[in-house]
Design a protein around this motif. Structure first.
Motif, PDB file in Angstrom:
ATOM      1  N   ALA A  82       0.826  -1.208   0.000  1.00  0.00           N
ATOM      2  CA  ALA A  82       0.000   0.000   0.000  1.00  0.00           C
ATOM      3  C   ALA A  82       0.861   1.260   0.000  1.00  0.00           C
ATOM      4  CB  ALA A  82      -0.923  -0.009   1.222  1.00  0.00           C
ATOM      5  N   ALA A  83       1.939   1.248   0.783  1.00  0.00           N
ATOM      6  CA  ALA A  83       2.836   2.408   0.812  1.00  0.00           C
ATOM      7  C   ALA A  83       3.488   2.638  -0.547  1.00  0.00           C
ATOM      8  CB  ALA A  83       3.897   2.206   1.896  1.00  0.00           C
ATOM      9  N   TYR A  84       3.901   1.566  -1.205  1.00  0.00           N
ATOM     10  CA  TYR A  84       4.546   1.695  -2.518  1.00  0.00           C
ATOM     11  C   TYR A  84       3.566   2.276  -3.539  1.00  0.00           C
ATOM     12  CZ  TYR A  84       7.591   0.492  -6.410  1.00  0.00           C
ATOM     13  OH  TYR A  84       8.397   0.543  -7.516  1.00  0.00           O
ATOM     14  N   VAL A  85       2.315   1.830  -3.476  1.00  0.00           N
ATOM     15  CA  VAL A  85       1.317   2.350  -4.418  1.00  0.00           C
ATOM     16  C   VAL A  85       1.042   3.834  -4.150  1.00  0.00           C
ATOM     17  CG1 VAL A  85      -1.106   2.190  -5.114  1.00  0.00           C
ATOM     18  CG2 VAL A  85       0.246   0.114  -4.826  1.00  0.00           C
ATOM     19  N   VAL A  87       3.014   6.099  -2.738  1.00  0.00           N
ATOM     20  CA  VAL A  87       4.155   6.974  -3.010  1.00  0.00           C
ATOM     21  C   VAL A  87       4.540   6.956  -4.482  1.00  0.00           C
ATOM     22  CG1 VAL A  87       6.589   7.386  -2.477  1.00  0.00           C
ATOM     23  CG2 VAL A  87       5.017   6.726  -0.657  1.00  0.00           C
ATOM     24  N   ARG A  88       4.527   5.779  -5.094  1.00  0.00           N
ATOM     25  CA  ARG A  88       5.001   5.652  -6.475  1.00  0.00           C
ATOM     26  C   ARG A  88       3.871   5.608  -7.501  1.00  0.00           C
ATOM     27  NH1 ARG A  88      10.208   3.578  -6.499  1.00  0.00           N
ATOM     28  NH2 ARG A  88      11.319   4.535  -4.749  1.00  0.00           N
ATOM     29  N   GLY A  89       2.648   5.450  -7.053  1.00  0.00           N
ATOM     30  CA  GLY A  89       1.550   5.293  -8.006  1.00  0.00           C
ATOM     31  C   GLY A  89       1.116   6.557  -8.699  1.00  0.00           C
ATOM     32  N   GLY A  90       1.544   7.696  -8.146  1.00  0.00           N
ATOM     33  CA  GLY A  90       1.128   8.948  -8.747  1.00  0.00           C
ATOM     34  C   GLY A  90      -0.364   9.178  -8.559  1.00  0.00           C
ATOM     35  N   ARG A 152       9.775   6.357   4.526  1.00  0.00           N
ATOM     36  CA  ARG A 152      11.089   5.991   3.974  1.00  0.00           C
ATOM     37  C   ARG A 152      11.096   6.093   2.453  1.00  0.00           C
ATOM     38  NH1 ARG A 152      15.137   6.197   2.274  1.00  0.00           N
ATOM     39  NH2 ARG A 152      17.000   4.883   2.505  1.00  0.00           N
ATOM     40  N   LEU A 153      10.007   5.721   1.819  1.00  0.00           N
ATOM     41  CA  LEU A 153       9.946   5.780   0.359  1.00  0.00           C
ATOM     42  C   LEU A 153       9.946   7.216  -0.153  1.00  0.00           C
ATOM     43  CD1 LEU A 153       7.377   2.943  -0.458  1.00  0.00           C
ATOM     44  CD2 LEU A 153       9.789   3.000  -1.087  1.00  0.00           C
ATOM     45  N   VAL A 154       9.381   8.124   0.620  1.00  0.00           N
ATOM     46  CA  VAL A 154       9.332   9.521   0.194  1.00  0.00           C
ATOM     47  C   VAL A 154      10.740  10.085   0.056  1.00  0.00           C
ATOM     48  CG1 VAL A 154       8.674  11.845   0.931  1.00  0.00           C
ATOM     49  CG2 VAL A 154       7.028   9.980   1.074  1.00  0.00           C
ATOM     50  N   SER A 155      11.646   9.712   0.971  1.00  0.00           N
ATOM     51  CA  SER A 155      13.021  10.213   0.937  1.00  0.00           C
ATOM     52  C   SER A 155      13.966   9.301   0.165  1.00  0.00           C
ATOM     53  CB  SER A 155      13.542  10.374   2.373  1.00  0.00           C
ATOM     54  OG  SER A 155      13.523   9.132   3.065  1.00  0.00           O
ATOM     55  N   PRO A 181      16.060  -3.855  -0.234  1.00  0.00           N
ATOM     56  CA  PRO A 181      17.156  -3.836   0.753  1.00  0.00           C
ATOM     57  C   PRO A 181      17.388  -2.474   1.392  1.00  0.00           C
ATOM     58  CG  PRO A 181      17.808  -5.067  -1.201  1.00  0.00           C
ATOM     59  CD  PRO A 181      16.514  -4.395  -1.534  1.00  0.00           C
ATOM     60  N   ILE A 182      17.138  -1.396   0.633  1.00  0.00           N
ATOM     61  CA  ILE A 182      17.378  -0.062   1.177  1.00  0.00           C
ATOM     62  C   ILE A 182      16.298   0.316   2.190  1.00  0.00           C
ATOM     63  CG2 ILE A 182      17.499   2.388   0.579  1.00  0.00           C
ATOM     64  CD1 ILE A 182      18.825   1.617  -2.022  1.00  0.00           C
ATOM     65  N   ILE A 183      15.050  -0.042   1.895  1.00  0.00           N
ATOM     66  CA  ILE A 183      13.962   0.300   2.809  1.00  0.00           C
ATOM     67  C   ILE A 183      13.726  -0.794   3.851  1.00  0.00           C
ATOM     68  CG2 ILE A 183      12.830   1.667   1.015  1.00  0.00           C
ATOM     69  CD1 ILE A 183      10.761  -0.596   0.770  1.00  0.00           C
ATOM     70  N   ALA A 184      14.614  -1.798   3.893  1.00  0.00           N
ATOM     71  CA  ALA A 184      14.435  -2.916   4.828  1.00  0.00           C
ATOM     72  C   ALA A 184      14.332  -2.472   6.285  1.00  0.00           C
ATOM     73  CB  ALA A 184      15.570  -3.929   4.657  1.00  0.00           C
ATOM     74  N   PRO A 185      15.160  -1.503   6.764  1.00  0.00           N
ATOM     75  CA  PRO A 185      14.985  -1.062   8.157  1.00  0.00           C
ATOM     76  C   PRO A 185      13.590  -0.537   8.450  1.00  0.00           C
ATOM     77  CG  PRO A 185      17.101  -0.320   7.312  1.00  0.00           C
ATOM     78  CD  PRO A 185      16.357  -0.877   6.146  1.00  0.00           C
TER      79      PRO A 185
END
Length: 271
Positions: A82-85, A87-90, A152-155, A181-185
């Motif tokens: 849901a977060a990926y959609v 932030v990245r879904g526009g 985290r995805l925003v930055s 891997p980058i957003i894993a934390p």
């Protein structure tokens, strides 16, 4: 840097005392030999042995652990998606409604959430049990995962992901090999938050739990209504220790991941 004034020191002391002094008293009286929780009768650890011999507590703890692991895993997967959609879904049709439904459990009273889920399960003919508790906990905890991962995805520097795409990765491979891997934390933090919320939940679980699926918070609450026993103090102390160890471990893992990522970035710059 501002100096620590007497007012700030007093405020901090009173605040921490208000939060943690009851826990300290509870831990101290968990070693009380007397059955009366308000009368000190000497040092003893017999109530800890009594907790591990109480089959009702052990069964409730097992149910709680099963529900927490299943619901936190499902909430982490769904919340990350849901977060990926978001932030990245526009901009897409229904985005406002989708984001509103994701974040609604954050402000919705737990009583309303529990009652609505109970009516839903009754309407579809789903018997109350471990499955209904897992579904309920996943519903209200995935929004917390979504908030943590979204921040985290925003930055996130999308140029790294674009470089992976230029090197031949598909969108899914770029997400799996670079973004995740980058957003894993943040994902791990969201999972720990969902796990903690599930372990701690009482209100929603009391609506959707069945007779054979009593969780540990429900069992503790029902026991306290009949009077606080030294076993409850011992059990609460065990839970406090588990949460403390888990928090410290997660913090150390997060710091280690940050240091590792900084080292990798420095090596990439030097190369």
């Amino acid at each position: 840097m501002r100096r620590l004034t007497w007012f700030n020191a007093t405020s901090l002391t009173l605040g921490f005392a208000f939060l943690y002094l009851p826990m300290v008293i509870l831990i101290i009286y968990s070693f009380n030999a007397s059955r009366l929780v308000t009368v000190w009768g000497g040092f003893s650890t017999k109530w800890y042995a009594s907790v591990f011999q109480n089959q009702a507590f052990l069964d409730a703890a097992l149910v709680t652990l099963k529900v927490a692991m299943a619901s936190s895993l499902a909430a982490t997967v769904l919340g990350t998606m849901a977060a990926y959609v978001l932030v990245r879904g526009g901009r897409f049709y229904g985005r406002t409604l989708f984001s509103g439904m994701i974040y609604a459990p954050l402000v919705m009273p737990e009583v309303i959430t529990g009652l609505s889920l109970l009516l839903l399960f009754i309407a579809i003919g789903l018997d109350r049990g471990i499955l209904t508790i897992v579904l309920a906990h996943t519903t209200f905890s995935m929004c917390y995962v979504s908030v943590v991962v979204s921040s985290r995805l925003v930055s996130f520097d999308r140029s790294v992901e674009e470089a992976a795409r230029d090197l031949g990765c598909s969108p899914f491979e770029a997400f799996r090999l670079v973004t995740l891997p980058i957003i894993a934390p943040a994902v791990v933090s969201g999972w720990l938050l969902a796990l903690t919320l599930s372990l701690d939940d009482l209100v929603i679980a009391s609506f959707v739990a069945g007779p054979s699926s009593t969780t540990l918070p429900i069992k503790i609450f029902s026991s306290v209504r009949l009077g606080v026993s030294p076993e409850i103090n011992a059990l609460s102390t065990i839970l406090i220790c588990i949460v403390t160890v888990g928090t410290i471990t997660a913090s150390l893992m997060s710091k280690r991941a940050v240091r590792q990522r900084q080292k990798e970035e420095q090596l990439a710059v030097q190369a």
